[in-house]
Design a protein around this motif. Structure first.
Motif, PDB file in Angstrom:
ATOM      1  N   LEU A   1      33.649  70.852  61.128  1.00 26.45           N
ATOM      2  CA  LEU A   1      34.688  71.400  60.249  1.00 26.45           C
ATOM      3  C   LEU A   1      34.253  72.744  59.667  1.00 26.45           C
ATOM      4  CD1 LEU A   1      37.421  70.945  58.859  1.00 26.45           C
ATOM      5  CD2 LEU A   1      36.193  69.774  57.019  1.00 26.45           C
ATOM      6  N   ILE A   2      33.004  72.816  59.196  1.00 29.79           N
ATOM      7  CA  ILE A   2      32.468  74.082  58.679  1.00 29.79           C
ATOM      8  C   ILE A   2      32.472  75.148  59.776  1.00 29.79           C
ATOM      9  CG2 ILE A   2      30.404  75.219  57.776  1.00 29.79           C
ATOM     10  CD1 ILE A   2      29.725  72.583  56.365  1.00 29.79           C
ATOM     11  N   MET A   3      32.058  74.738  60.980  1.00 36.04           N
ATOM     12  CA  MET A   3      32.057  75.686  62.095  1.00 36.04           C
ATOM     13  C   MET A   3      33.472  76.182  62.391  1.00 36.04           C
ATOM     14  SD  MET A   3      29.327  73.909  64.703  1.00 36.04           S
ATOM     15  CE  MET A   3      29.663  75.153  65.960  1.00 36.04           C
ATOM     16  N   GLY A   4      34.456  75.286  62.309  1.00 34.13           N
ATOM     17  CA  GLY A   4      35.841  75.686  62.543  1.00 34.13           C
ATOM     18  C   GLY A   4      36.303  76.737  61.552  1.00 34.13           C
ATOM     19  N   PHE A   5      35.989  76.527  60.265  1.00 30.25           N
ATOM     20  CA  PHE A   5      36.362  77.509  59.240  1.00 30.25           C
ATOM     21  C   PHE A   5      35.672  78.858  59.487  1.00 30.25           C
ATOM     22  CE2 PHE A   5      37.194  73.852  56.077  1.00 30.25           C
ATOM     23  CZ  PHE A   5      38.534  73.827  56.420  1.00 30.25           C
ATOM     24  N   VAL A   6      34.378  78.797  59.809  1.00 31.49           N
ATOM     25  CA  VAL A   6      33.608  80.035  60.006  1.00 31.49           C
ATOM     26  C   VAL A   6      34.131  80.810  61.205  1.00 31.49           C
ATOM     27  CG1 VAL A   6      31.344  80.962  60.609  1.00 31.49           C
ATOM     28  CG2 VAL A   6      31.530  79.178  58.867  1.00 31.49           C
ATOM     29  N   VAL A   7      34.345  80.130  62.326  1.00 31.94           N
ATOM     30  CA  VAL A   7      34.811  80.800  63.541  1.00 31.94           C
ATOM     31  C   VAL A   7      36.204  81.401  63.327  1.00 31.94           C
ATOM     32  CG1 VAL A   7      35.539  80.432  65.933  1.00 31.94           C
ATOM     33  CG2 VAL A   7      33.388  79.460  65.123  1.00 31.94           C
ATOM     34  N   CYS A   8      37.100  80.648  62.700  1.00 31.96           N
ATOM     35  CA  CYS A   8      38.451  81.167  62.433  1.00 31.96           C
ATOM     36  C   CYS A   8      38.399  82.376  61.499  1.00 31.96           C
ATOM     37  CB  CYS A   8      39.337  80.069  61.833  1.00 31.96           C
ATOM     38  SG  CYS A   8      39.851  78.810  63.015  1.00 31.96           S
ATOM     39  N   PHE A   9      37.524  82.307  60.493  1.00 34.57           N
ATOM     40  CA  PHE A   9      37.373  83.443  59.574  1.00 34.57           C
ATOM     41  C   PHE A   9      36.893  84.688  60.317  1.00 34.57           C
ATOM     42  CE2 PHE A   9      34.297  85.904  57.059  1.00 34.57           C
ATOM     43  CZ  PHE A   9      35.161  86.453  56.108  1.00 34.57           C
ATOM     44  N   LEU A  10      35.875  84.529  61.182  1.00 33.80           N
ATOM     45  CA  LEU A  10      35.346  85.673  61.925  1.00 33.80           C
ATOM     46  C   LEU A  10      36.397  86.268  62.865  1.00 33.80           C
ATOM     47  CD1 LEU A  10      31.767  84.324  62.789  1.00 33.80           C
ATOM     48  CD2 LEU A  10      32.380  86.021  61.050  1.00 33.80           C
ATOM     49  N   VAL A  11      37.142  85.399  63.537  1.00 34.21           N
ATOM     50  CA  VAL A  11      38.197  85.889  64.426  1.00 34.21           C
ATOM     51  C   VAL A  11      39.263  86.634  63.629  1.00 34.21           C
ATOM     52  CG1 VAL A  11      40.060  85.179  65.981  1.00 34.21           C
ATOM     53  CG2 VAL A  11      37.815  84.118  66.185  1.00 34.21           C
ATOM     54  N   ALA A  12      39.611  86.095  62.452  1.00 34.83           N
ATOM     55  CA  ALA A  12      40.619  86.769  61.615  1.00 34.83           C
ATOM     56  C   ALA A  12      40.130  88.139  61.157  1.00 34.83           C
ATOM     57  CB  ALA A  12      40.950  85.884  60.401  1.00 34.83           C
ATOM     58  N   GLN A  13      38.837  88.248  60.821  1.00 38.24           N
ATOM     59  CA  GLN A  13      38.306  89.535  60.381  1.00 38.24           C
ATOM     60  C   GLN A  13      38.284  90.543  61.510  1.00 38.24           C
ATOM     61  OE1 GLN A  13      37.768  90.009  57.038  1.00 38.24           O
ATOM     62  NE2 GLN A  13      38.640  87.958  57.099  1.00 38.24           N
ATOM     63  N   VAL A  14      37.850  90.113  62.690  1.00 38.52           N
ATOM     64  CA  VAL A  14      37.835  90.997  63.855  1.00 38.52           C
ATOM     65  C   VAL A  14      39.258  91.411  64.214  1.00 38.52           C
ATOM     66  CG1 VAL A  14      37.294  91.158  66.324  1.00 38.52           C
ATOM     67  CG2 VAL A  14      35.676  90.074  64.752  1.00 38.52           C
ATOM     68  N   TRP A  15      40.178  90.447  64.133  1.00 41.04           N
ATOM     69  CA  TRP A  15      41.596  90.743  64.437  1.00 41.04           C
ATOM     70  C   TRP A  15      42.132  91.789  63.471  1.00 41.04           C
ATOM     71  CZ3 TRP A  15      44.689  88.801  68.306  1.00 41.04           C
ATOM     72  CH2 TRP A  15      46.054  89.058  68.194  1.00 41.04           C
ATOM     73  N   GLY A  16      41.777  91.667  62.182  1.00 43.72           N
ATOM     74  CA  GLY A  16      42.236  92.639  61.197  1.00 43.72           C
ATOM     75  C   GLY A  16      41.703  94.034  61.477  1.00 43.72           C
ATOM     76  N   LEU A  17      40.448  94.121  61.931  1.00 42.15           N
ATOM     77  CA  LEU A  17      39.866  95.431  62.221  1.00 42.15           C
ATOM     78  C   LEU A  17      40.501  96.059  63.456  1.00 42.15           C
ATOM     79  CD1 LEU A  17      36.080  94.639  61.596  1.00 42.15           C
ATOM     80  CD2 LEU A  17      37.611  96.001  60.143  1.00 42.15           C
TER      81      LEU A  17
END
Length: 475
Positions: free
Chosen positions: A456-472
């Motif tokens: 679950l923690i990994m899911g949150f972290v991976v989704c957060f990183l993808v969202a940040q990269v997507w925003g950039l």
């Protein structure tokens, strides 16, 4: 081996044993040992000047366990089994869905109306408990009834030990046991069954690693979500003639990503909380043999499919009840579900998801099979779209992926939401059936909690990183 003396030594030792044991029964035993030793020497040892006489088993093994062809063949067989499971389950799933959802559900509603049941009891029992059970049976039973016999056939045929042989070095480098390749493969059918299969690993440390990481195998309960979201969002970014191919490739890519996370987390655990030496084992490559059809059907349908389905139904019934209750009990001017969606929406959007998805994964912990119907019901409720569904707490699904896409997009879904949902579907806590099975197998709440919280923690972290990269990149 090419040494002539080696072959002669094997035969001479057997010959000596033959004459030293004595006559009668023991002589017959020695005759058998002598014959086996002669056959082994003939097949495994080449004398000087002789051409090696390869058996059919050895000829096949030279291909399926080779460094060049071993992995491509392994991935091809896995992809074929998954494809047969998904395609083959479509028709029986549709039939069960029509029977349980389109026929029995209205029938039960009519009976409840005729009996004058209060609306809340009618909704709680039929729209809540019954619908959840019906969704789980319709979605879960056909894939398992196909995957497990195919998996058992590969096991009986003798191919799965070759898979373990191919992956042994990779698992050893990650600090895990080579037999984890078999339990990981079983997890593609059902994670609970994969956890039970870890009994074949003798080392407690390596068995724990296999149990904790089995959730990264994309079980059949998550395939419908992956396929639907890939078709709606991933396939839409390419021309129509390529959409099916790209959607399929993205789903298979998620499955391969799960294998990568299995190695990564195994490596992490073996170097932190589960340190230890990698145990060695002798992996016997049995001869190829035709599967026993009756044994295969019994093992796969009774020991695996029905037992796992029964456990899933036990947990799905309360989930349906909870879904109906939170959608129909109001606090102030909103239902509990509406308040929860509003409360979690900020965090959900921050990691590239939304409040509806987070709430759906909370209430659908008992069964991944009800994720999409729950998401659709909550999205319609949150957007106030009265054109779909039968009311609050009544799960539904549509035949048209285009209509489902319209509902989700009206709820604010974007391509990022679709990508992150596919990732979160891979990386989130196990279902209740698997959590219960982990506790039964480990007898430890500590390790059950680790196996539940870590992905679950990994899911949150991976989704957060993808969202940040997507925003950039996009923003």
């Amino acid at each position: 081996m090419t040494d002539k003396n080696t072959a002669d030594n094997i035969i001479s030792l057997a010959s000596e044993l033959r004459w030293n044991i004595g006559e009668g029964y023991h002589d017959k035993l020695a005759e058998g040992i002598y014959a086996d030793a002669t056959a082994i020497a003939k097949n495994a040892v080449k004398k000087e000047g002789e051409k090696r006489n390869l058996r059919l088993d050895s000829a096949i093994d030279n291909i399926v366990t080779s460094r060049i062809w071993g992995f491509p063949i392994m991935f091809f067989i896995l992809a074929t089994v998954l494809w047969l499971t998904i395609i083959g389950a479509n028709a029986p799933s549709s039939m069960l869905s029509y029977l349980l959802l389109d026929t029995v559900h209205p029938f039960l509603k009519n009976i409840a109306a005729s009996a004058g049941l209060p609306w809340w009891l009618d909704g709680f029992l039929i729209d809540g408990v019954y619908l959840a059970l019906a969704w789980v049976i319709a979605v879960m039973l056909p894939p398992m009834a196909i995957f497990f016999p195919l998996f058992t056939m590969l096991e009986d045929f003798g191919y799965l030990p070759r898979v373990a042989f191919n992956l042994d070095k990779l698992f050893k480098k990650s600090g895990a046991h080579g037999k984890q390749a078999l339990t990981m493969s079983m997890g593609f059918g059902c994670n609970a069954a994969g956890v039970i299969a870890t009994r074949i690993i003798d080392s407690p440390r390596e068995r724990l690693i296999a149990i904790i990481t089995n959730n990264f195998s994309l079980c059949n309960g998550r395939w419908p979500t992956q396929i639907l979201i890939a078709a709606i969002f991933i396939g839409a970014v390419v021309p129509g003639r390529f959409s099916g191919l790209i959607s399929t490739a993205s789903v298979f890519g998620i499955a391969v990503l799960g294998i990568f996370f299995t190695f990564l987390v195994s490596w992490f655990l073996s170097r932190t909380v589960l340190k230890g030496e990698v145990s060695t084992f002798n992996l016997e490559l049995p001869p190829y043999r035709p599967p026993n059809v009756l044994k295969t059907l019994y093992t796969s349908l009774i020991d695996r499919t029905l037992i796992v389905l029964w456990r899933a139904c036990i947990f799905a019934a309360p989930a349906g009840a909870v879904i109906w209750l939170i959608s129909n009990i109001n606090i102030g001017d909103q239902s509990i579900a509406a308040w929860a969606i509003e409360y979690m929406d900020g965090f959900g959007l921050f990691i590239g998801l939304n409040g509806v998805i987070l709430l759906a994964y909370i209430v659908a912990i008992p069964a991944n099979e009800i994720i999409i119907p729950t998401i659709l019901m909550l999205t319609v409720m949150a957007t106030g779209n009265a054109a779909y569904g039968e009311g609050a707490g009544v799960m539904f699904e549509l035949d048209s992926s285009a209509e489902i896409g319209n509902i989700l997009k009206a709820g604010g879904w974007t391509l990022l939401t679709g990508i992150n949902l596919m990732l979160f579907s891979l990386l989130h806590n196990p279902c209740s059936t698997t959590i219960y099975t982990i506790y039964k197998e480990t007898g430890s709440w500590k390790w059950t909690t680790v196996a539940t919280v870590l992905p679950l923690i990994m899911g949150f972290v991976v989704c957060f990183l993808v969202a940040q990269v997507w925003g950039l990149v996009v923003g």
